[in-house]
Design a protein around this motif. Structure first.
Motif, PDB file in Angstrom:
ATOM      1  N   PHE A 196      43.940  44.724  36.200  1.00 50.94           N
ATOM      2  CA  PHE A 196      44.467  43.650  35.371  1.00 50.94           C
ATOM      3  C   PHE A 196      43.397  42.587  35.239  1.00 50.94           C
ATOM      4  O   PHE A 196      42.470  42.497  36.048  1.00 50.94           O
ATOM      5  N   VAL A 197      43.490  41.835  34.156  1.00 53.24           N
ATOM      6  CA  VAL A 197      42.506  40.794  33.854  1.00 53.24           C
ATOM      7  C   VAL A 197      43.258  39.523  33.534  1.00 53.24           C
ATOM      8  O   VAL A 197      44.192  39.530  32.725  1.00 53.24           O
ATOM      9  N   ASP A 198      42.849  38.443  34.185  1.00 53.77           N
ATOM     10  CA  ASP A 198      43.419  37.145  33.836  1.00 53.77           C
ATOM     11  C   ASP A 198      42.328  36.238  33.290  1.00 53.77           C
ATOM     12  O   ASP A 198      41.169  36.328  33.686  1.00 53.77           O
ATOM     13  N   HIS A 199      42.727  35.424  32.316  1.00 55.91           N
ATOM     14  CA  HIS A 199      41.844  34.446  31.674  1.00 55.91           C
ATOM     15  C   HIS A 199      42.439  33.068  31.885  1.00 55.91           C
ATOM     16  O   HIS A 199      43.660  32.905  31.833  1.00 55.91           O
ATOM     17  N   GLN A 200      41.577  32.098  32.055  1.00 56.95           N
ATOM     18  CA  GLN A 200      42.046  30.720  32.007  1.00 56.95           C
ATOM     19  C   GLN A 200      42.391  30.401  30.552  1.00 56.95           C
ATOM     20  O   GLN A 200      41.619  30.712  29.644  1.00 56.95           O
ATOM     21  N   VAL A 201      43.557  29.822  30.331  1.00 56.47           N
ATOM     22  CA  VAL A 201      43.913  29.378  28.989  1.00 56.47           C
ATOM     23  C   VAL A 201      42.908  28.276  28.609  1.00 56.47           C
ATOM     24  O   VAL A 201      42.678  27.353  29.399  1.00 56.47           O
ATOM     25  N   PRO A 202      42.262  28.369  27.449  1.00 58.39           N
ATOM     26  CA  PRO A 202      41.223  27.396  27.093  1.00 58.39           C
ATOM     27  C   PRO A 202      41.701  25.946  27.238  1.00 58.39           C
ATOM     28  O   PRO A 202      42.770  25.583  26.753  1.00 58.39           O
ATOM     29  N   GLY A 203      40.886  25.168  27.941  1.00 59.72           N
ATOM     30  CA  GLY A 203      41.180  23.752  28.133  1.00 59.72           C
ATOM     31  C   GLY A 203      42.252  23.468  29.169  1.00 59.72           C
ATOM     32  O   GLY A 203      42.651  22.318  29.351  1.00 59.72           O
ATOM     33  N   VAL A 231      41.673  17.283  45.493  1.00 61.76           N
ATOM     34  CA  VAL A 231      42.301  16.800  44.270  1.00 61.76           C
ATOM     35  C   VAL A 231      43.052  17.980  43.657  1.00 61.76           C
ATOM     36  O   VAL A 231      42.449  19.027  43.383  1.00 61.76           O
ATOM     37  N   PRO A 232      44.373  17.867  43.460  1.00 63.53           N
ATOM     38  CA  PRO A 232      45.118  18.992  42.889  1.00 63.53           C
ATOM     39  C   PRO A 232      44.736  19.218  41.420  1.00 63.53           C
ATOM     40  O   PRO A 232      44.839  18.322  40.599  1.00 63.53           O
ATOM     41  N   LEU A 233      44.268  20.430  41.130  1.00 60.65           N
ATOM     42  CA  LEU A 233      43.858  20.784  39.774  1.00 60.65           C
ATOM     43  C   LEU A 233      44.796  21.833  39.216  1.00 60.65           C
ATOM     44  O   LEU A 233      44.885  22.945  39.754  1.00 60.65           O
ATOM     45  N   PRO A 234      45.509  21.531  38.142  1.00 63.01           N
ATOM     46  CA  PRO A 234      46.333  22.563  37.511  1.00 63.01           C
ATOM     47  C   PRO A 234      45.436  23.575  36.800  1.00 63.01           C
ATOM     48  O   PRO A 234      44.398  23.224  36.248  1.00 63.01           O
ATOM     49  N   TRP A 235      45.863  24.832  36.842  1.00 65.63           N
ATOM     50  CA  TRP A 235      45.062  25.915  36.284  1.00 65.63           C
ATOM     51  C   TRP A 235      46.018  26.893  35.628  1.00 65.63           C
ATOM     52  O   TRP A 235      46.784  27.583  36.279  1.00 65.63           O
ATOM     53  N   ARG A 236      45.982  26.959  34.309  1.00 60.62           N
ATOM     54  CA  ARG A 236      46.890  27.825  33.547  1.00 60.62           C
ATOM     55  C   ARG A 236      46.129  29.078  33.138  1.00 60.62           C
ATOM     56  O   ARG A 236      45.073  29.010  32.526  1.00 60.62           O
ATOM     57  N   CYS A 237      46.696  30.231  33.491  1.00 60.39           N
ATOM     58  CA  CYS A 237      46.042  31.514  33.220  1.00 60.39           C
ATOM     59  C   CYS A 237      47.009  32.470  32.542  1.00 60.39           C
ATOM     60  O   CYS A 237      48.225  32.313  32.635  1.00 60.39           O
ATOM     61  N   GLU A 238      46.422  33.463  31.877  1.00 53.14           N
ATOM     62  CA  GLU A 238      47.214  34.478  31.195  1.00 53.14           C
ATOM     63  C   GLU A 238      46.677  35.857  31.553  1.00 53.14           C
ATOM     64  O   GLU A 238      45.460  36.064  31.610  1.00 53.14           O
ATOM     65  N   PHE A 239      47.602  36.797  31.796  1.00 56.60           N
ATOM     66  CA  PHE A 239      47.200  38.187  31.971  1.00 56.60           C
ATOM     67  C   PHE A 239      46.918  38.754  30.586  1.00 56.60           C
ATOM     68  O   PHE A 239      47.823  38.901  29.772  1.00 56.60           O
ATOM     69  N   VAL A 240      45.654  39.071  30.313  1.00 50.10           N
ATOM     70  CA  VAL A 240      45.283  39.590  28.995  1.00 50.10           C
ATOM     71  C   VAL A 240      45.148  41.109  28.995  1.00 50.10           C
ATOM     72  O   VAL A 240      45.145  41.724  27.935  1.00 50.10           O
TER      73      VAL A 240
END
Length: 154
Positions: free
Chosen positions: A80-87, A63-72
């Motif tokens: 480098f550190v990436d976080h999933q954007v909440p929700g 199942v394709p799951l979109p996943w939005r992340c940000e380099f914080v």
């Protein structure tokens, strides 16, 4: 909140390891077989505050799951550190720190630390015990092995 840490010593410089991981193309190179990852609208450059979207499909359902992340955090050539954007992804919380630590003139350590909270509360904690923790462990073991093979064979 579970935390996983993976260490691999590589016979390459810190800069070589940084350059490899700093490329969006690295993601497809280190993705385990059977898992599909697409980077939507790849950013022109990477850096702190850059947001990117992945679409991930994994067995057995694909199942394709979109996943939005940000380099914080973005500190070349160290980490480098990436976080999933909440929700905006499959986890209730996700943080992935990539560290590249010098360990001699042409040697370094690759250290990945993943801190996450499974989705769906109680059901997610059960899923973590049944398969999620194991799946992440296997995935990062694969990523480290492939990175080592790719960089040390050059």
């Amino acid at each position: 909140m579970p935390t996983l840490t993976f260490h691999t010593k590589l016979a390459v410089s810190q800069q070589t390891l940084w350059d490899f991981h700093n490329s969006p193309a690295a993601l497809t190179k280190i993705t385990p077989p059977g898992t599909r990852v697409r980077l939507l609208d790849p950013p022109e450059s990477l850096g702190q505050g850059v947001i990117f979207t992945l679409v991930v499909s994994q067995p057995p359902l694909y199942v394709p799951l979109p996943w939005r992340c940000e380099f914080v955090v973005y500190e070349p050539p160290c980490r480098f550190v990436d976080h999933q954007v909440p929700g905006k992804g499959p986890f209730a919380f996700w943080e992935h720190e990539h560290r590249f630590e010098p360990d001699g003139p042409d040697s370094c350590l690759l250290v990945d630390t993943i801190t996450y909270t499974p989705p769906l509360g109680f059901l997610g904690r059960i899923a973590d015990r049944l398969f999620l923790h194991r799946t992440l462990t296997e995935m990062f073991a694969y990523r480290h092995r492939v990175t080592k093979e790719a960089l040390e064979s050059v």
